[in-house]
Design a protein around this motif. Structure first.
Motif, PDB file in Angstrom:
ATOM      1  N   ASN A   1       0.746  -1.218  -0.006  1.00 50.15           N
ATOM      2  CA  ASN A   1      -0.064  -0.024   0.021  1.00 50.15           C
ATOM      3  C   ASN A   1       0.852   1.380   0.119  1.00 50.15           C
ATOM      4  OD1 ASN A   1       0.839   0.181   2.593  1.00 50.15           O
ATOM      5  ND2 ASN A   1      -0.971  -0.762   3.457  1.00 50.15           N
ATOM      6  N   GLY A   2       2.193   1.073   0.003  1.00 50.73           N
ATOM      7  CA  GLY A   2       2.981   2.347  -0.070  1.00 50.73           C
ATOM      8  C   GLY A   2       3.220   3.167   1.182  1.00 50.73           C
ATOM      9  N   ARG A   3       2.719   2.446   2.199  1.00 54.16           N
ATOM     10  CA  ARG A   3       2.688   3.236   3.600  1.00 54.16           C
ATOM     11  C   ARG A   3       4.100   3.295   3.985  1.00 54.16           C
ATOM     12  NH1 ARG A   3      -0.700   0.192   7.354  1.00 54.16           N
ATOM     13  NH2 ARG A   3       1.127  -1.096   7.948  1.00 54.16           N
ATOM     14  N   LEU A   4       4.948   2.608   3.835  1.00 53.92           N
ATOM     15  CA  LEU A   4       6.400   2.348   4.383  1.00 53.92           C
ATOM     16  C   LEU A   4       7.093   3.530   3.700  1.00 53.92           C
ATOM     17  CD1 LEU A   4       8.438   1.076   6.092  1.00 53.92           C
ATOM     18  CD2 LEU A   4       8.910  -0.546   4.108  1.00 53.92           C
ATOM     19  N   PHE A   5       7.001   3.895   2.531  1.00 52.69           N
ATOM     20  CA  PHE A   5       7.689   5.003   2.023  1.00 52.69           C
ATOM     21  C   PHE A   5       7.332   6.487   2.454  1.00 52.69           C
ATOM     22  CE2 PHE A   5       7.729   2.004  -1.374  1.00 52.69           C
ATOM     23  CZ  PHE A   5       8.991   1.628  -1.619  1.00 52.69           C
ATOM     24  N   ASN A   6       6.045   6.585   2.892  1.00 54.46           N
ATOM     25  CA  ASN A   6       5.621   7.632   3.820  1.00 54.46           C
ATOM     26  C   ASN A   6       6.314   7.766   4.924  1.00 54.46           C
ATOM     27  OD1 ASN A   6       4.199   8.718   1.423  1.00 54.46           O
ATOM     28  ND2 ASN A   6       2.404   7.454   2.066  1.00 54.46           N
ATOM     29  N   GLN A   7       6.349   6.735   5.593  1.00 52.61           N
ATOM     30  CA  GLN A   7       6.820   6.509   7.031  1.00 52.61           C
ATOM     31  C   GLN A   7       8.531   6.769   6.983  1.00 52.61           C
ATOM     32  OE1 GLN A   7       5.452   2.476   7.935  1.00 52.61           O
ATOM     33  NE2 GLN A   7       3.607   3.343   9.214  1.00 52.61           N
ATOM     34  N   VAL A   8       9.068   6.253   6.477  1.00 48.12           N
ATOM     35  CA  VAL A   8      10.586   6.567   5.897  1.00 48.12           C
ATOM     36  C   VAL A   8      10.889   7.869   5.634  1.00 48.12           C
ATOM     37  CG1 VAL A   8      12.589   5.912   4.792  1.00 48.12           C
ATOM     38  CG2 VAL A   8      10.929   4.084   5.609  1.00 48.12           C
ATOM     39  N   GLU A   9       9.839   8.558   4.794  1.00 51.73           N
ATOM     40  CA  GLU A   9      10.198   9.976   4.465  1.00 51.73           C
ATOM     41  C   GLU A   9      10.057  10.861   5.577  1.00 51.73           C
ATOM     42  OE1 GLU A   9       8.543  13.135   0.923  1.00 51.73           O
ATOM     43  OE2 GLU A   9       7.455  10.845   1.202  1.00 51.73           O
ATOM     44  N   THR A  10       9.094  10.846   6.532  1.00 57.66           N
ATOM     45  CA  THR A  10       8.822  11.513   7.705  1.00 57.66           C
ATOM     46  C   THR A  10       9.859  11.319   8.839  1.00 57.66           C
ATOM     47  OG1 THR A  10       7.385   9.855   8.547  1.00 57.66           O
ATOM     48  CG2 THR A  10       6.579  11.689   7.472  1.00 57.66           C
ATOM     49  N   MET A  11      10.454  10.022   8.812  1.00 59.54           N
ATOM     50  CA  MET A  11      11.502   9.935   9.719  1.00 59.54           C
ATOM     51  C   MET A  11      12.767  10.684   9.331  1.00 59.54           C
ATOM     52  SD  MET A  11      11.477   6.177  11.292  1.00 59.54           S
ATOM     53  CE  MET A  11      11.891   5.132   9.730  1.00 59.54           C
ATOM     54  N   LEU A  12      12.996  10.711   7.872  1.00 54.98           N
ATOM     55  CA  LEU A  12      14.080  11.481   7.458  1.00 54.98           C
ATOM     56  C   LEU A  12      14.200  12.997   7.733  1.00 54.98           C
ATOM     57  CD1 LEU A  12      14.759   9.494   4.074  1.00 54.98           C
ATOM     58  CD2 LEU A  12      16.472   9.449   5.819  1.00 54.98           C
TER      59      LEU A  12
ATOM     60  N   PRO B   1      -9.724   1.268  14.433  1.00 53.96           N
ATOM     61  CA  PRO B   1      -9.878   2.065  13.188  1.00 53.96           C
ATOM     62  C   PRO B   1      -9.258   2.858  12.569  1.00 53.96           C
ATOM     63  CG  PRO B   1     -11.732   2.025  14.752  1.00 53.96           C
ATOM     64  CD  PRO B   1     -10.606   1.549  15.537  1.00 53.96           C
ATOM     65  N   GLN B   2      -8.194   3.347  13.323  1.00 48.50           N
ATOM     66  CA  GLN B   2      -7.245   4.440  13.086  1.00 48.50           C
ATOM     67  C   GLN B   2      -6.357   3.668  12.038  1.00 48.50           C
ATOM     68  OE1 GLN B   2      -5.043   7.431  15.266  1.00 48.50           O
ATOM     69  NE2 GLN B   2      -6.801   7.508  16.569  1.00 48.50           N
ATOM     70  N   ASP B   3      -5.865   2.384  12.294  1.00 43.83           N
ATOM     71  CA  ASP B   3      -5.014   1.541  11.727  1.00 43.83           C
ATOM     72  C   ASP B   3      -5.600   1.086  10.332  1.00 43.83           C
ATOM     73  OD1 ASP B   3      -3.133   1.795  13.823  1.00 43.83           O
ATOM     74  OD2 ASP B   3      -3.636   0.023  14.600  1.00 43.83           O
ATOM     75  N   MET B   4      -6.946   0.639  10.370  1.00 45.63           N
ATOM     76  CA  MET B   4      -7.642   0.308   9.245  1.00 45.63           C
ATOM     77  C   MET B   4      -7.731   1.474   8.137  1.00 45.63           C
ATOM     78  SD  MET B   4     -10.796  -1.897  10.838  1.00 45.63           S
ATOM     79  CE  MET B   4     -11.344  -2.165   9.255  1.00 45.63           C
ATOM     80  N   LEU B   5      -7.893   2.672   8.744  1.00 41.58           N
ATOM     81  CA  LEU B   5      -7.959   3.780   8.016  1.00 41.58           C
ATOM     82  C   LEU B   5      -6.499   4.298   7.252  1.00 41.58           C
ATOM     83  CD1 LEU B   5      -9.597   5.895   6.964  1.00 41.58           C
ATOM     84  CD2 LEU B   5      -9.001   7.538   8.591  1.00 41.58           C
ATOM     85  N   ARG B   6      -5.614   3.977   7.939  1.00 41.18           N
ATOM     86  CA  ARG B   6      -4.080   4.149   7.347  1.00 41.18           C
ATOM     87  C   ARG B   6      -3.681   3.080   6.316  1.00 41.18           C
ATOM     88  NH1 ARG B   6      -3.097   5.395  12.690  1.00 41.18           N
ATOM     89  NH2 ARG B   6      -2.353   7.577  13.162  1.00 41.18           N
TER      90      ARG B   6
ATOM     91  N   VAL C   1      -5.749   2.207   3.891  1.00 41.77           N
ATOM     92  CA  VAL C   1      -6.386   2.365   2.493  1.00 41.77           C
ATOM     93  C   VAL C   1      -5.595   3.266   1.634  1.00 41.77           C
ATOM     94  CG1 VAL C   1      -8.442   4.066   1.915  1.00 41.77           C
ATOM     95  CG2 VAL C   1      -8.719   2.767   3.987  1.00 41.77           C
ATOM     96  N   PRO C   2      -5.400   2.987   0.397  1.00 40.57           N
ATOM     97  CA  PRO C   2      -4.759   3.659  -0.466  1.00 40.57           C
ATOM     98  C   PRO C   2      -5.068   5.345  -0.593  1.00 40.57           C
ATOM     99  CG  PRO C   2      -5.378   1.426  -1.581  1.00 40.57           C
ATOM    100  CD  PRO C   2      -6.235   1.782  -0.184  1.00 40.57           C
ATOM    101  N   GLY C   3      -4.134   6.173  -0.580  1.00 40.28           N
ATOM    102  CA  GLY C   3      -4.294   7.565  -0.637  1.00 40.28           C
ATOM    103  C   GLY C   3      -4.079   8.203   0.861  1.00 40.28           C
ATOM    104  N   VAL C   4      -4.422   7.272   1.839  1.00 39.68           N
ATOM    105  CA  VAL C   4      -4.347   8.051   3.139  1.00 39.68           C
ATOM    106  C   VAL C   4      -3.073   7.696   3.733  1.00 39.68           C
ATOM    107  CG1 VAL C   4      -5.149   7.560   5.785  1.00 39.68           C
ATOM    108  CG2 VAL C   4      -6.704   7.267   3.656  1.00 39.68           C
ATOM    109  N   THR C   5      -2.295   9.026   4.033  1.00 39.39           N
ATOM    110  CA  THR C   5      -0.949   9.013   4.494  1.00 39.39           C
ATOM    111  C   THR C   5      -1.104   9.717   5.947  1.00 39.39           C
ATOM    112  OG1 THR C   5      -0.782  11.416   3.683  1.00 39.39           O
ATOM    113  CG2 THR C   5      -0.168   9.785   2.316  1.00 39.39           C
TER     114      THR C   5
END
Length: 936
Positions: free
Chosen positions: A760-771, A877-882, A884-888
Motif C-alpha cells: 500500500n506504499g505506507r512504508l515510503f511515507n513513514q521513512v520519508e517523515t523519519m528522514l 479503526p485508525q490503523d484500518m484507515l491508514r 486505505v490507499p491514498g491515506v498518509t
C-alpha cells in the motif's frame, strides 16, 4: 461470611463444600486455581470479588475477562449487593475502549471499586502512572492459560509486582491442557504469574466427588443413536481422505517430529490448529502444496462436523460450495486443486451425499447433446437425521410421563431444555419441532394408528430452496467465466497482433507438447481438472414436479420476523414456564446462568458435552429441592463419540501430570518482578563517557529510557525492554514506533507487516517523515522467535518449488533494495526475534543521551495541534484507515477529526474527499471504497 468492625455480614452463594474450601483458600493466600471445566469457576470468582466489593475502599483490577464474562460478573455483583444489603458495594466498571478519555479513567480509578480493564489499556495506564500500581488492592487474572513469558498479561503482572509487594494476586483457569505442554510447564507458568502455590481441583478430587455424588444425583438416561448407512459411508470416506492428507504431510521435508500426526489424533477438535502451530515457525518457507494440505485438513474436519449436524439437503449444498471453492478460477490455466479431491473417497463423499437427497441418473452412454434418449427421472429421497425421530420420541415420553406419573411439587419448572452445539442446530431443531406433525402427502394409514412425526415437509421445502439456489449459482458461475474468458481472449489477441516474435516462439524453435497433443489454447473447459456429473435440466424438472407444493405447503408460509409492536399489551405476555420448550446452544460458563434462570425438570443433550454434564451435577447438588432428568444423545461409532471420550481422557491425563509435577516442582523465591543486579554494573551502565569537545564524565542514577508508541503494545517487545530494566514511556507518536535517543528513531515491521506496507506504499511515507525529523532513521525488520530467520522458501521433495513462492521472496528483497536506493540515509536492522531486538536496542542506547518524551510526541504534528488529542480515538479503526490507499500520515488526522467512523468515510463523495485530503488522495480513497469486487 461475617465482616470485621461490626459491619453487616456478607452473604455468599457457595452451597457446596469444595466451593467453600476453595473460597477460604483464596481469601487466605495467593495461588493459581486450576478447576475442571463445568465446576463453576466463574461462580467462585464472583463470590470472591463480592467479598472485597462489599468491604469498600478497595481497588480490584480484573484482567482477561471477555465481554460475556464482564456482563455476567456485573449482573451477579449487583444481585449480591442487593442480597447482602452492602452500602459500600460499587459493582463492576468496565474500561474496554480507547474512547474513554484519560481524565475519565483517572477519576474512576481514584474512586475505587472493581474494574475490568483490557490488557492494552491497562499496561499503558500502569506505565504512565495514570493508575498507580501502589494503590491497587489486588489483581485477579482470568484465563491464566493465555499468560506466557512475552504476553501483555505477564507484562502487567510484572509491573504490578515490582511496584506493589503487598497487594494480592490470584489467577484462575478451567483449561488444564496448556499447562502440560513443554518442559516443566507448570513451573514456567507459575514464574510468569509470580505465584508460588498451584491449587488443583479435578473432577476426581475427593472433596469435589463427595460434594457432587454424596447428595441426590440427577437422573441420566444415555441414548446411543445408530447412524444411517449413508452417514457411515461419508464418515469413512472423509477419514480416508484425512489419512491420505496426513501421509502427504509426512512426505513433505519439514524437519518436524511427526509421531503425533496420526488418524486418531485427527479426531481431536483442534488437530488442524495444532499442525498449523507446529508448522508456524516454517510457514513462510513451506511449499504451496504443504499449505494446501493443512488447509484441506480444516475443510475435512468441517465436513465431519457438518455430516452429524446438518440435514441431508444442507450438507449436500455445503459440499457444493466446497467443490466450487476448490475449483481453479474461471479461465485460469493453473492446476492447483486440493489432492484429496482426486481420491476415490472424495467421489464417494459427493455421490453419497447426493443420494441422501435424491436418486436416479442419466442412462449409460447418454451425452448432454443427445436428444434421442429420454433421461431417467430423479426421485426425492430426503434422508432424515436419526436423532430427529428419537428427539420426537423423547418429547412424547416426557409428555406421557407428566400426565400419567404425577411429579411431586418442587422448586423446578416443567420446562424442557434442549442443548446443542451451535445456533444453526438450534434453528434446525426449532423448524423440525414446529413442522414434524405436518404431513405433505396423504398416505393410507389405519384410523387407529397415529401418524408418526416426520421431517418430510421441512425437507421438501429445503430441497425446493436448494434447487433454486443451485440454478442461480450456476448462472453466476457462468457469467463470471464468460467475463474472465473475454479478458483472456482480449489479452491473447493483443499479444498475437504485436510485432516481432513477442508472445510466440521464434520460427526456429518448436514447442514441445507432452504426449504429442496439440498445444493447449485459451478455450480450456471450465473445470477440466476435476469434474462431477451434473444433473440435467430435464432431470431437475422431474424432481421439481415430484416435490411440487401441495395444499398444505401453500397454506403454510415461511415465518415473517417483522413486528411493529403495535398493541403490544394485547398480544404479548410472559411465557408459562411449565409448558415451555427452550433450545439453547452450549455457551461455556453461561450455561450455568441458563440452568439457574430456566430451572428445567427435563434436559435433553442433543450433542455430548462433558462440561455441561458437570454443570448439571453442580446445579442438582446445589438445589436439593429441584429434580432433573437428563437425556444424553450421541451417534454410536461416530467421530462425535470419539471426541467426547478423548476430551474426558485428555483432561484427566492433564490433571494427573499436573499433580505429579506439583509434587516435584521447585519453589520460586524471587517474586518481586525484578531480577537481581550488581549495583556496580548498574552504575557503570549509566555512566556517560562522551567527553569529546570538552564534555565532562557524568553519571546518573536514572534508568535508560525509550519512548514507545502506544500501538506497539500489541507486540512483546515493550515487555522485553521493560524486563531489561529499561524505562518504557508510552506515548502517541506520529513519527516512528520507538525513539531511543534524540537522534535515533526506529520503525518496527514484522515480515507480514512489511509485505503489506510495501503493497500500500505506507512504508515510503513513514521513512520519508523519519528522514525529515531524525538524524538516524532506522527500519527494524523483526522475525518471530519461533520462525526461521530467512526469506527463502523450502523445496518440497514430492512437489517442485513453485515459481510463485520463489518470485514472492525475490520480489520482497528487491523492494527492500529499492527502498535503500531511494533513501540512502536509512539504516536497516535485521532481528531474528524480539529478544535480539531488545539486545540491539540496549546496544544502540549505550552511552547515549536519553530522549525527551514531549519532543518525541510533538515531532510530525501540525502547528498548534494538540499532541494528546489523538488518544481519545479508537486506535483499531485508525490503523484500518491508514491501510486505505491514498491515506498518509499527513492527512489521516484530518479524516479522523472530520469523519465519525469508517462507514462514513466509505460513503463520502469524491468532491468531499478532495476538500479533506486533496484531489489525488481523494480519488484513490473514493476508488478504493467504490470499486466493484468483480472488476480486475
Amino acid at each position: 461470611m461475617t465482616s470485621e468492625n461490626g459491619k453487616p455480614p456478607v452473604k455468599l452463594s457457595l452451597p457446596l463444600d469444595y466451593q467453600q474450601d476453595l473460597f477460604n483458600e483464596l481469601r487466605s493466600e495467593d495461588e493459581l486455581v486450576l478447576l475442571a471445566r463445568g465446576l463453576g469457576l466463574l461462580h467462585v470468582v464472583i463470590n470472591l470479588l463480592h467479598s472485597y466489593d462489599a468491604a469498600g475502599n478497595n481497588l480490584i483490577v480484573v484482567v482477561g475477562a471477555d465481554e460475556r464474562e464482564n456482563g455476567w460478573i456485573g449482573e451477579a455483583l449487583a444481585e449480591h449487593a442487593v442480597v447482602s444489603k452492602s452500602p459500600m458495594a460499587r459493582g463492576l466498571s468496565q474500561v474496554n475502549t480507547d474512547a474513554m478519555s484519560v481524565g475519565t479513567r483517572e477519576k474512576m480509578y481514584s474512586q475505587g471499586g472493581i474494574f475490568s480493564i483490557t490488557s492494552r489499556i491497562l499496561v499503558v495506564d500502569l506505565l504512565s502512572k495514570l493508575l498507580n500500581p501502589e494503590t491497587i488492592t489486588g489483581l485477579v487474572v482470568l484465563h491464566s492459560e493465555r499468560v506466557f513469558a512475552t504476553s501483555i498479561e505477564a507484562f502487567i503482572i510484572r509491573i504490578y509486582r515490582q511496584m506493589n509487594k503487598a497487594g494480592f494476586l490470584k489467577a484462575f483457569s478451567d483449561n488444564p491442557e496448556p499447562f502440560t505442554t513443554g518442559f516443566a510447564p507448570l513451573a514456567s507458568m507459575m514464574r510468569n504469574l509470580f505465584l508460588r502455590k498451584p491449587s488443583l481441583w479435578p473432577r476426581f478430587h475427593v472433596t469435589v466427588a463427595k460434594s457432587l455424588e454424596g447428595r441426590k444425583k440427577a437422573e441420566v438416561i444415555e441414548l446411543e443413536v445408530p447412524m444411517t448407512d449413508g452417514m457411515k459411508d461419508v464418515q469413512n470416506a472423509v477419514l480416508e481422505c484425512v489419512e491420505v492428507s496426513i501421509g502427504e504431510l509426512r512426505k513433505a521435508d519439514t524437519g518436524l517430529e511427526l509421531d503425533d500426526w496420526t488418524l486418531d489424533s485427527a479426531l481431536h477438535r483442534s488437530f488442524d490448529v495444532i499442525i498449523r502451530r507446529q508448522l508456524d515457525p516454517l510457514w513462510h518457507r513451506v511449499s504451496f502444496r504443504t499449505r494446501q494440505i493443512v488447509n484441506d485438513l480444516t475443510v475435512l474436519r468441517s465436513i465431519l462436523h457438518a455430516l452429524l449436524t446438518y440435514d441431508a439437503v444442507s450438507f449436500n449444498k455445503y459440499l457444493d460450495t466446497i467443490l466450487a471453492a476448490h475449483q481453479p478460477p474461471p479461465g485460469s490455466t493453473r492446476q492447483n486443486q486440493s489432492p484429496w479431491l482426486f481420491l476415490d473417497a472424495a467421489n464417494t463423499i459427493f455421490e453419497t451425499a447426493k443420494r441422501r437427497v435424491y436418486s436416479g441418473k442419466a442412462m449409460e452412454g447418454e451425452t448432454p447433446a443427445s436428444s434421442g434418449a429420454l433421461p431417467d427421472s430423479l426421485r426425492a429421497v430426503l434422508e432424515e437425521q436419526p436423532k430427529w425421530s428419537l428427539l420426537a420420541e423423547i418429547l412424547d415420553e416426557i409428555e406421557r410421563d407428566s400426565y400419567l406419573n404425577h411429579v411431586p411439587r418442587d422448586d423446578s419448572n416443567g420446562t424442557i431444555l434442549i442443548m446443542c452445539s451451535d445456533q444453526r442446530t438450534c434453528a434446525q431443531l426449532r423448524e423440525y419441532l414446529q413442522n414434524m406433525h405436518i404431513h405433505a402427502t396423504e398416505e393410507t394409514q389405519n384410523e387407529d394408528e397415529e401418524p408418526k412425526p416426520s421431517a418430510m415437509f421441512m425437507m421438501r421445502r429445503k430441497l425446493c430452496k436448494y434447487l433454486d439456489w443451485k440454478k442461480d449459482f450456476a448462472r453466476v458461475s457462468a457469467s463470471l467465466f464468460a467475463e474472465n474468458q473475454k479478458v483472456l481472449d482480449g489479452f491473447t489477441d493483443q499479444r498475437g497482433n504485436s510485432n516481432g516474435y513477442r508472445g510466440k516462439a521464434p520460427p526456429n524453435k518448436r514447442r514441445r507438447v507432452r504426449g504429442g497433443a496439440a498445444a493447449a489454447g485459451p478455450g480450456r473447459p471450465v473445470n477440466s481438472s476435476f469434474q462431477t456429473v451434473e444433473d440435467k435440466e430435464s432431470q431437475v424438472a422431474s424432481l421439481m414436479a415430484d416435490i411440487r407444493p401441495t395444499e398444505v405447503d401453500a397454506m403454510r408460509k415461511d415465518e415473517v420476523a417483522v413486528d411493529d409492536l403495535d398493541d403490544m399489551e394485547d398480544y404479548f405476555e410472559l411465557y408459562e414456564m411449565n409448558d415451555l420448550l427452550v433450545i439453547h446452544p452450549y455457551d461455556g460458563d453461561m450455561d450455568e446462568h441458563v440452568l439457574e434462570e430456566v430451572r428445567p425438570r427435563y434436559v435433553i443433550m442433543y450433542e455430548p458435552d462433558a462440561a455441561f454434564i458437570r454443570r448439571v451435577e453442580v446445579y442438582r447438588s446445589s438445589h436439593e429441592d429441584r429434580n432433573v432428568r437428563v437425556y444424553f444423545m450421541y451417534y454410536g461409532g461416530s467421530v462425535e463419540e470419539q471426541r467426547y471420550l478423548s476430551a474426558v481422557r485428555r483432561e484427566k491425563d492433564a490433571f494427573t501430570r499436573l499433580i505429579k509435577e506439583k509434587g516435584n516442582m521447585a519453589v520460586t523465591l524471587t517474586l518481586d518482578g525484578t531480577a537481581p543486579t550488581d549495583p556496580q554494573e548498574q552504575f557503570l551502565r549509566t555512566v556517560n563517557t562522551r567527553i569529546a569537545g570538552g564534555g565532562r564524565l557524568a553519571a546518573t542514577a536514572e534508568p535508560p529510557r525509550i519512548v514507545v508508541d502506544v500501538r506497539e503494545f500489541r507486540s512483546s517487545l515493550p515487555s522485553l525492554l521493560h524486563g531489561r530494566s529499561i524505562l518504557v514511556v508510552p506515548c502517541m507518536l506520529t513519527v516512528g514506533d520507538y525513539v531511543l535517543t534524540p537522534t535515533i528513531c526506529i520503525e518496527r515491521k514484522s515480515v507480514r507487516d512489511l509485505i503489506s506496507s510495501f503493497k500500500n506504499g505506507r512504508l515510503f511515507n513513514q521513512v520519508e517523515t523519519m528522514l525529515q525529523h531524525y538524524k538516524h532513521p532506522m527500519l527494524l525488520i523483526e522475525f518471530d522467535q519461533n520462525k526461521s530467520f530467512t526469506l527463502d522458501p523450502f523445496a518440497d521433495n514430492s512437489f517442485e518449488k513453485t515459481i510463485k513462492s520463489a518470485d514472492d521472496s525475490k520480489d520482497l528483497q528487491s523492494k527492500i533494495v529499492l527502498l535503500t536506493i531511494a533513501f540512502p540515509r536509512l539504516k536497516i536492522i535485521w532481528s531474528s526475534s524480539p529478544y535480539q531486538t531488545a539486545e540491539i536496542f540496549a546496544e544502540l542506547k549505550n552511552k547515549q543521551e536519553e530522549p525527551d518524551p514531549i519532543k518525541a510526541v510533538q515531532v510530525g504534528l501540525g502547528q498548534g495541534e494538540d499532541p494528546y488529542e489523538r488518544q481519545s480515538f479508537n486506535t483499531t479503526p485508525q490503523d484500518m484507515l491508514r491501510a486505505v490507499p491514498g491515506v498518509t500520515a499527513k492527512n489521516v488526522m484530518r479524516l479522523i477529526l472530520e469523519v465519525a467512523d469508517l462507514r462514513e468515510v466509505s460513503n463520502l463523495g469524491e468532491t468531499e474527499l478532495d476538500e479533506m485530503v486533496g484531489r489525488e488522495a481523494g480519488r484513490q480513497v473514493h476508488r478504493f471504497f467504490n470499486r466493484s469486487v468483480l472488476d480486475d
